[in-house]
Design a protein around this motif. Structure first.
Motif, PDB file in Angstrom:
ATOM      1  N   ALA A   1       3.696   8.644   1.807  1.00  0.00           N
ATOM      2  CA  ALA A   1       3.914   7.238   2.137  1.00  0.00           C
ATOM      3  C   ALA A   1       4.272   7.046   3.612  1.00  0.00           C
ATOM      4  O   ALA A   1       4.621   5.941   4.024  1.00  0.00           O
ATOM      5  CB  ALA A   1       5.021   6.665   1.252  1.00  0.00           C
ATOM      6  N   ASP A   2       4.190   8.138   4.389  1.00  0.00           N
ATOM      7  CA  ASP A   2       4.456   8.088   5.834  1.00  0.00           C
ATOM      8  C   ASP A   2       5.904   7.721   6.136  1.00  0.00           C
ATOM      9  O   ASP A   2       6.198   7.077   7.138  1.00  0.00           O
ATOM     10  CB  ASP A   2       3.502   7.102   6.517  1.00  0.00           C
ATOM     11  CG  ASP A   2       3.264   7.448   7.981  1.00  0.00           C
ATOM     12  OD1 ASP A   2       3.477   8.611   8.345  1.00  0.00           O
ATOM     13  OD2 ASP A   2       2.885   6.540   8.748  1.00  0.00           O
TER      14      ASP A   2
ATOM     15  N   THR B   1       1.084   4.150  -2.843  1.00  0.00           N
ATOM     16  CA  THR B   1       0.913   5.566  -2.526  1.00  0.00           C
ATOM     17  C   THR B   1       2.100   6.384  -3.020  1.00  0.00           C
ATOM     18  O   THR B   1       1.936   7.437  -3.654  1.00  0.00           O
ATOM     19  CB  THR B   1       0.752   5.764  -1.011  1.00  0.00           C
ATOM     20  OG1 THR B   1      -0.459   5.135  -0.580  1.00  0.00           O
ATOM     21  CG2 THR B   1       0.699   7.241  -0.653  1.00  0.00           C
TER      22      THR B   1
ATOM     23  N   ASP C   1       0.828  -1.203   0.000  1.00  0.00           N
ATOM     24  CA  ASP C   1       0.000   0.000   0.000  1.00  0.00           C
ATOM     25  C   ASP C   1       0.864   1.255   0.000  1.00  0.00           C
ATOM     26  O   ASP C   1       0.596   2.217  -0.728  1.00  0.00           O
ATOM     27  CB  ASP C   1      -0.917   0.021   1.229  1.00  0.00           C
ATOM     28  CG  ASP C   1      -2.019  -1.015   1.147  1.00  0.00           C
ATOM     29  OD1 ASP C   1      -2.569  -1.203   0.054  1.00  0.00           O
ATOM     30  OD2 ASP C   1      -2.324  -1.626   2.182  1.00  0.00           O
ATOM     31  N   ARG C   2       1.918   1.243   0.802  1.00  0.00           N
ATOM     32  CA  ARG C   2       2.790   2.414   0.872  1.00  0.00           C
ATOM     33  C   ARG C   2       3.541   2.613  -0.441  1.00  0.00           C
ATOM     34  O   ARG C   2       3.763   3.744  -0.881  1.00  0.00           O
ATOM     35  CB  ARG C   2       3.775   2.267   2.026  1.00  0.00           C
ATOM     36  CG  ARG C   2       3.088   2.250   3.385  1.00  0.00           C
ATOM     37  CD  ARG C   2       4.078   2.329   4.521  1.00  0.00           C
ATOM     38  NE  ARG C   2       3.407   2.259   5.802  1.00  0.00           N
ATOM     39  CZ  ARG C   2       3.946   2.622   6.962  1.00  0.00           C
ATOM     40  NH1 ARG C   2       5.189   3.096   6.962  1.00  0.00           N
ATOM     41  NH2 ARG C   2       3.275   2.527   8.080  1.00  0.00           N
TER      42      ARG C   2
END
Length: 416
Positions: free
Chosen positions: A277-278, A73, A69-70
């Motif tokens: 993406a944190d 993103t 998921d990251r």
């Protein structure tokens, strides 16, 4: 989202005859295939808005999730965010300038051509308002319709006026983007969760009532918050110089735009992609500044994407063969861009919204990307079927009829 017919329309007294919309044989292939691809980028951007998590980063992307998921993103921000808007704007400006050139060549006055652009802008604004309120509150039709009304008069002027307008609107766009980005970074909602608004609504009736009031302000915000106006004007300049009509002849220019623009676009997006993406947590001021950099380099990236499709078209023309099935399918989407755009936003709403099937609560970035790809491919299939049947997209045909008046309906029907 341009318009076509062969019979000239008789305008109001005091003006020369207006031509009808562009015919199928007059269309340039490059803008159509670029529009078709652009709709994939827009679908990817829109799908992630529906993903409901505890918090969001930079308005568009869910936080956390799996490593995949990251990665999705990060890749999405790198190549998609703030790139689809200017890409569409440039193509929109190309279409506007092409419309004006055809009208002037047919003997229409500049005043009549300008009035036609305003009429088109007004109907796009109306389409966008309905779409915003009933289907999807992150509409792009309204802002571009408003832009056509605001700067359409520039496109009928000489090249010097157009060049000056690009510089002026470009400087204003950078200043406004900087101020808005920094203001958001220091607001009580630095991640932009409030931007989602009725996208996360659970009650459709309440959502529509809220959107009825929000739509006009949203159109203005999008038009001035992103470099839409300068991108439209750059697209108009490209049309005047024939960059996309004859990509073989202008290959050198297109290659320079692509080779310079793509690396700048990617480099400018890396900082904000790390945040989305944190992977990086900068201060508010830094977040605002790198958001501005992303928006400005996204403008460059959108133009570079258009240039890439010009190069693809040039290579296809030089080979002399017929367009392949993928090229034809994506071009079919571009020729029906209004219909396919509304179709894909409608499908995303049906599957992902909280007041419909509510799948947005159960997926993350990867799931949203897969849904976006699925609805875009659905549009490709629908457009290809319409192409085989010789039919236009229903909403594209409706816009053509509204813009060019009742005198064009028979001609439009005769062309499919």
């Amino acid at each position: 989202m341009d318009v076509a017919s062969t019979s000239p329309q008789t305008p109001a007294s005091g003006t020369a005859a207006l031509r009808g919309p562009v015919t199928g044989g007059e269309r340039a292939a490059t803008p159509d295939v670029a529009r078709g691809f652009m709709l994939l980028l827009i679908a990817l951007a829109h799908a992630s808005l529906y993903v409901r998590t505890e918090e969001s980063v930079l308005m568009n992307h869910p936080v956390g999730g799996s490593a995949l998921d990251r990665a999705v993103t990060f890749a999405g921000v790198l190549v998609m965010d703030n790139r689809a808007y200017p890409m569409f704007a440039a193509l929109f400006g190309f279409g506007m300038a092409t419309m004006v050139a055809r009208q002037l060549a047919a003997g229409a006055t500049a005043k009549a051509a300008s009035r036609l652009l305003r009429r088109r802008g007004l109907f796009l604004l109306l389409f966008g308002y309905i779409h915003f309120c009933l289907i999807f509150p992150s509409d792009i039709l309204g802002p571009y319709g408003l832009a056509a009304i605001v700067i359409g008069w520039v496109i009928v002027r000489g090249g010097r006026t157009l060049n000056v307008a690009v510089v002026v609107t470009g400087v204003i766009a950078v200043v406004v983007a900087t101020l808005l980005s920094i203001a958001l970074a220091f607001s009580n909602d630095p991640h932009g969760n409030s931007f989602r608004g009725t996208l996360w609504a659970r009650d459709y009736g309440e959502a529509v009532l809220a959107r009825l009031q929000e739509a006009p302000f949203a159109d203005i915000h999008v038009m001035i918050g992103w470099p839409i106006l300068p991108a439209i004007l750059v697209g108009a300049i490209a049309a005047r110089r024939g960059y996309l009509d004859d990509p073989v002849r202008h290959r050198a220019v297109l290659r320079r735009v692509a080779l310079v623009g793509l690396p700048i676009s990617v480099a400018g997006a890396i900082p904000i992609a790390l945040v989305a993406a944190d992977l990086w947590h900068p201060s508010g001021l830094v977040t605002g500044l790198i958001t501005t950099v992303d928006i400005v380099t996204g403008f460059i990236g959108g133009l570079a994407y258009v240039a890439v499709f010009g190069l693809i078209s040039a290579r296809r023309k030089e080979r002399g063969g017929e367009a392949g099935p993928v090229f034809r399918a994506i071009s079919a989407v571009g020729r029906r861009s209004l219909t396919c755009y509304v179709l894909q936003t409608s499908l995303l709403t049906v599957f992902l919204a909280g007041y419909t099937l509510n799948i947005g609560d159960r997926i993350h970035a990867t799931g949203a990307a897969l849904f976006a790809l699925g609805v875009w491919l659905t549009g490709v299939m629908v457009a290809s079927l319409l192409e085989r049947a010789g039919r236009r997209g229903p909403l594209d045909a409706l816009l053509r009829r509204l813009v060019y008046g009742r005198g064009q309906r028979a001609a439009v029907r005769a062309q499919g």
